[in-house]
Design a protein around this motif. Structure first.
Motif, PDB file in Angstrom:
ATOM      1  N   LYS A 172      35.389  40.905  81.031  1.00  0.00           N
ATOM      2  CA  LYS A 172      34.392  40.616  80.011  1.00  0.00           C
ATOM      3  C   LYS A 172      34.216  39.108  79.838  1.00  0.00           C
ATOM      4  O   LYS A 172      35.161  38.334  80.031  1.00  0.00           O
ATOM      5  CB  LYS A 172      34.792  41.236  78.666  1.00  0.00           C
ATOM      6  CG  LYS A 172      34.861  42.757  78.671  1.00  0.00           C
ATOM      7  CD  LYS A 172      33.486  43.374  78.907  1.00  0.00           C
ATOM      8  CE  LYS A 172      33.548  44.891  78.883  1.00  0.00           C
ATOM      9  NZ  LYS A 172      32.215  45.503  79.161  1.00  0.00           N
ATOM     10  N   ILE A 173      32.996  38.712  79.453  1.00  0.00           N
ATOM     11  CA  ILE A 173      32.706  37.306  79.189  1.00  0.00           C
ATOM     12  C   ILE A 173      32.870  37.051  77.696  1.00  0.00           C
ATOM     13  O   ILE A 173      32.254  37.736  76.870  1.00  0.00           O
ATOM     14  CB  ILE A 173      31.278  36.935  79.621  1.00  0.00           C
ATOM     15  CG1 ILE A 173      31.083  37.168  81.114  1.00  0.00           C
ATOM     16  CG2 ILE A 173      30.974  35.471  79.277  1.00  0.00           C
ATOM     17  CD1 ILE A 173      29.657  36.986  81.587  1.00  0.00           C
ATOM     18  N   VAL A 174      33.698  36.083  77.358  1.00  0.00           N
ATOM     19  CA  VAL A 174      33.849  35.664  75.962  1.00  0.00           C
ATOM     20  C   VAL A 174      33.546  34.171  75.899  1.00  0.00           C
ATOM     21  O   VAL A 174      33.653  33.452  76.888  1.00  0.00           O
ATOM     22  CB  VAL A 174      35.267  35.944  75.422  1.00  0.00           C
ATOM     23  CG1 VAL A 174      35.573  37.424  75.451  1.00  0.00           C
ATOM     24  CG2 VAL A 174      36.321  35.181  76.213  1.00  0.00           C
ATOM     25  N   TYR A 175      33.163  33.732  74.728  1.00  0.00           N
ATOM     26  CA  TYR A 175      32.852  32.310  74.537  1.00  0.00           C
ATOM     27  C   TYR A 175      33.956  31.650  73.729  1.00  0.00           C
ATOM     28  O   TYR A 175      34.273  32.087  72.618  1.00  0.00           O
ATOM     29  CB  TYR A 175      31.501  32.153  73.841  1.00  0.00           C
ATOM     30  CG  TYR A 175      30.346  32.091  74.822  1.00  0.00           C
ATOM     31  CD1 TYR A 175      29.791  30.879  75.202  1.00  0.00           C
ATOM     32  CD2 TYR A 175      29.833  33.256  75.398  1.00  0.00           C
ATOM     33  CE1 TYR A 175      28.749  30.809  76.112  1.00  0.00           C
ATOM     34  CE2 TYR A 175      28.794  33.202  76.311  1.00  0.00           C
ATOM     35  CZ  TYR A 175      28.250  31.977  76.660  1.00  0.00           C
ATOM     36  OH  TYR A 175      27.222  31.916  77.581  1.00  0.00           O
ATOM     37  N   GLN A 176      34.559  30.618  74.324  1.00  0.00           N
ATOM     38  CA  GLN A 176      35.585  29.837  73.654  1.00  0.00           C
ATOM     39  C   GLN A 176      34.900  28.713  72.879  1.00  0.00           C
ATOM     40  O   GLN A 176      34.062  27.992  73.414  1.00  0.00           O
ATOM     41  CB  GLN A 176      36.551  29.252  74.675  1.00  0.00           C
ATOM     42  CG  GLN A 176      37.744  28.535  74.083  1.00  0.00           C
ATOM     43  CD  GLN A 176      38.619  29.437  73.257  1.00  0.00           C
ATOM     44  OE1 GLN A 176      38.562  29.387  72.036  1.00  0.00           O
ATOM     45  NE2 GLN A 176      39.419  30.259  73.908  1.00  0.00           N
ATOM     46  N   ALA A 177      35.237  28.585  71.590  1.00  0.00           N
ATOM     47  CA  ALA A 177      34.569  27.630  70.709  1.00  0.00           C
ATOM     48  C   ALA A 177      35.495  26.464  70.383  1.00  0.00           C
ATOM     49  O   ALA A 177      36.629  26.673  69.936  1.00  0.00           O
ATOM     50  CB  ALA A 177      34.126  28.323  69.423  1.00  0.00           C
ATOM     51  N   LEU A 178      35.002  25.234  70.593  1.00  0.00           N
ATOM     52  CA  LEU A 178      35.794  24.027  70.362  1.00  0.00           C
ATOM     53  C   LEU A 178      34.974  23.015  69.570  1.00  0.00           C
ATOM     54  O   LEU A 178      33.923  22.557  70.045  1.00  0.00           O
ATOM     55  CB  LEU A 178      36.219  23.399  71.690  1.00  0.00           C
ATOM     56  CG  LEU A 178      37.146  24.257  72.565  1.00  0.00           C
ATOM     57  CD1 LEU A 178      37.155  23.729  73.977  1.00  0.00           C
ATOM     58  CD2 LEU A 178      38.549  24.281  71.994  1.00  0.00           C
ATOM     59  N   PRO A 179      35.411  22.640  68.372  1.00  0.00           N
ATOM     60  CA  PRO A 179      34.691  21.612  67.606  1.00  0.00           C
ATOM     61  C   PRO A 179      34.824  20.259  68.297  1.00  0.00           C
ATOM     62  O   PRO A 179      35.923  19.857  68.677  1.00  0.00           O
ATOM     63  CB  PRO A 179      35.405  21.605  66.243  1.00  0.00           C
ATOM     64  CG  PRO A 179      36.270  22.827  66.232  1.00  0.00           C
ATOM     65  CD  PRO A 179      36.569  23.166  67.652  1.00  0.00           C
ATOM     66  N   LEU A 180      33.707  19.560  68.459  1.00  0.00           N
ATOM     67  CA  LEU A 180      33.723  18.277  69.156  1.00  0.00           C
ATOM     68  C   LEU A 180      34.065  17.123  68.227  1.00  0.00           C
ATOM     69  O   LEU A 180      34.845  16.250  68.587  1.00  0.00           O
ATOM     70  CB  LEU A 180      32.374  18.024  69.831  1.00  0.00           C
ATOM     71  CG  LEU A 180      31.966  19.023  70.917  1.00  0.00           C
ATOM     72  CD1 LEU A 180      30.653  18.591  71.556  1.00  0.00           C
ATOM     73  CD2 LEU A 180      33.051  19.168  71.973  1.00  0.00           C
ATOM     74  N   SER A 181      33.479  17.084  67.044  1.00  0.00           N
ATOM     75  CA  SER A 181      33.747  15.962  66.144  1.00  0.00           C
ATOM     76  C   SER A 181      33.216  16.250  64.749  1.00  0.00           C
ATOM     77  O   SER A 181      32.406  17.168  64.549  1.00  0.00           O
ATOM     78  CB  SER A 181      33.112  14.671  66.685  1.00  0.00           C
ATOM     79  OG  SER A 181      31.704  14.799  66.726  1.00  0.00           O
ATOM     80  N   TYR A 182      33.693  15.443  63.807  1.00  0.00           N
ATOM     81  CA  TYR A 182      33.243  15.485  62.414  1.00  0.00           C
ATOM     82  C   TYR A 182      32.734  14.101  62.020  1.00  0.00           C
ATOM     83  O   TYR A 182      33.327  13.088  62.385  1.00  0.00           O
ATOM     84  CB  TYR A 182      34.398  15.871  61.477  1.00  0.00           C
ATOM     85  CG  TYR A 182      34.772  17.325  61.495  1.00  0.00           C
ATOM     86  CD1 TYR A 182      34.269  18.212  60.549  1.00  0.00           C
ATOM     87  CD2 TYR A 182      35.654  17.830  62.450  1.00  0.00           C
ATOM     88  CE1 TYR A 182      34.617  19.547  60.551  1.00  0.00           C
ATOM     89  CE2 TYR A 182      36.005  19.168  62.468  1.00  0.00           C
ATOM     90  CZ  TYR A 182      35.486  20.016  61.510  1.00  0.00           C
ATOM     91  OH  TYR A 182      35.832  21.345  61.517  1.00  0.00           O
ATOM     92  N   ARG A 183      31.649  14.082  61.249  1.00  0.00           N
ATOM     93  CA  ARG A 183      31.133  12.834  60.702  1.00  0.00           C
ATOM     94  C   ARG A 183      30.878  13.032  59.209  1.00  0.00           C
ATOM     95  O   ARG A 183      30.253  14.015  58.803  1.00  0.00           O
ATOM     96  CB  ARG A 183      29.830  12.437  61.393  1.00  0.00           C
ATOM     97  CG  ARG A 183      29.973  12.100  62.865  1.00  0.00           C
ATOM     98  CD  ARG A 183      30.436  10.687  63.096  1.00  0.00           C
ATOM     99  NE  ARG A 183      29.472   9.731  62.589  1.00  0.00           N
ATOM    100  CZ  ARG A 183      28.370   9.350  63.228  1.00  0.00           C
ATOM    101  NH1 ARG A 183      28.074   9.870  64.411  1.00  0.00           N
ATOM    102  NH2 ARG A 183      27.573   8.450  62.699  1.00  0.00           N
TER     103      ARG A 183
END
Length: 366
Positions: free
Chosen positions: A73-84
């Motif tokens: 199965k295809i799953v999407y891994q989520a990664l926050p890039l940055s906060y401002r």
């Protein structure tokens, strides 16, 4: 950009044509003291304090979602890039647009990069970024009262300037809903023009829980189904894993569901990574600390894909993996410092043999 580069390396070759997503949203961190730099009174629709207003900071963030395989199965891994941190001198839209521009150099090699945002961000300052990159699109919720127009009619050959657009459309009257529910909603769609996107044709989707009456929601997509190479049959969850030509027309709308990943990320970082617990007062220090926490969070999510010893945690919850990781770090510190610095004269030989045995066992299982 370093996080984005590492995340893109997770994508296997078989999924290189799949779209990646940039989820955009903002979150409020309440602070009870007033000595923090740039703290202000903010409205939070989720605050249950009687007024909806609280003192705090507002952070705009961008999250990257990339496809990986989980068995078949295809799953999407989520990664926050940055906060401002948002300051009232600059709008959230401009802040989000600058963050997208900062991330795009790493994403130029992808066929489809799609911004996912709610109705607050589906406005000119962010929408204009889509025109700057050929591989960038946007799928967003929109205000229900947004002005919609039919496509411009064909030139008639008569004198005068041709019409820029057709008649004004109504969300209630001019969208024919599907006969059956699709993904839990009755859905209507058509190509339209709207002032938000200028002369660009976009797809407008209208969803409703009831065929007649009830509230309706409006969505815009600059991405058309024919532009996507999306493997429906291998997706993890419905309705994206439904196949057939009739379903393909609604794929852009279904992709909007990936935006929820950023809400999950906020919850995990605030609950398990102390994102709200900073005591630094300066704006620069706060931003550095929040992004340092974010880097640690991303490193934890990347580790199961970088080290096979942790591969079993790819589908585990964040709190379970965090606990297991902290236990491993605690063991490393104990065995690396206590055993090496123990004095043979003071410690009994039995204790030393036991400790050395534990070290060998640890090295064997790792």
């Amino acid at each position: 950009n370093a996080t984005a580069s590492m995340a893109l390396k997770l994508i296997p070759k078989s999924l290189e044509t799949q779209p990646v997503f940039l989820c955009i949203d903002d979150t409020i961190v309440p602070k009870y003291g007033k000595k923090f730099e740039d703290v202000s009174k903010l409205f939070d629709h989720s605050a249950h304090n009687g007024s909806g207003y609280l003192n705090g900071h507002c952070f705009v963030s961008v999250m990257l979602c990339v496809p990986v395989w989980d068995k078949d199965k295809i799953v999407y891994q989520a990664l926050p890039l940055s906060y401002r941190m948002w300051q009232k001198e600059e709008s959230k839209l401009k802040l989000a647009a600058s963050m997208v521009r900062q991330a795009m150099p790493e994403l130029q090699g992808k066929a489809n990069v799609i911004i996912l945002c709610d109705s607050w961000y589906t406005k000119g300052d962010l929408v204009s970024v889509v025109d700057e990159y050929p591989n960038l699109g946007l799928i967003g919720n929109a205000r229900y009262d947004s002005v919609l127009y039919d496509l411009a009619p064909q030139p008639t050959g008569k004198r005068g300037r041709p019409a820029k657009h057709g008649k004004r459309l109504s969300v209630e009257r001019d969208f024919t809903l599907s006969d059956e529910k699709i993904g839990g909603y009755y859905i209507g769609k058509r190509r339209i023009l709207t002032n938000i996107f200028g002369t660009r044709e976009v797809l407008a989707y209208v969803t409703a829980t009831k065929k007649e009456g009830g509230s309706r929601r409006l969505f815009f997509s600059t991405v058309f189904p024919t532009q996507l190479q999306f493997f429906c049959a291998w997706q993890e969850k419905a309705p994206l894993n439904q196949t057939g030509s009739a379903w393909m027309d609604y794929i852009p709308l279904f992709l909007y569901a990936f935006r929820w990943n950023i809400e999950v990320g906020y919850y995990e970082q605030k609950t398990f990574w102390s994102l709200c617990s900073y005591m630094v007062r300066s704006r620069k220090g706060i931003e550095m600390l929040v992004n340092l926490i974010n880097i640690a969070y991303c490193a934890m999510k990347l580790l199961p894909y970088q080290d096979e010893a942790f591969s079993k945690y790819r589908k585990e919850s964040v709190q379970d993996f965090r606990f297991a990781l902290s236990e491993r770090i605690r063991q490393e510190v104990f065995f690396a410092t206590f055993v090496k610095k123990s004095e043979n004269i003071i410690k009994s030989s039995a204790l030393m043999r036991t400790l050395k045995y534990l070290v060998r066992q640890k090295e064997h299982y790792l």
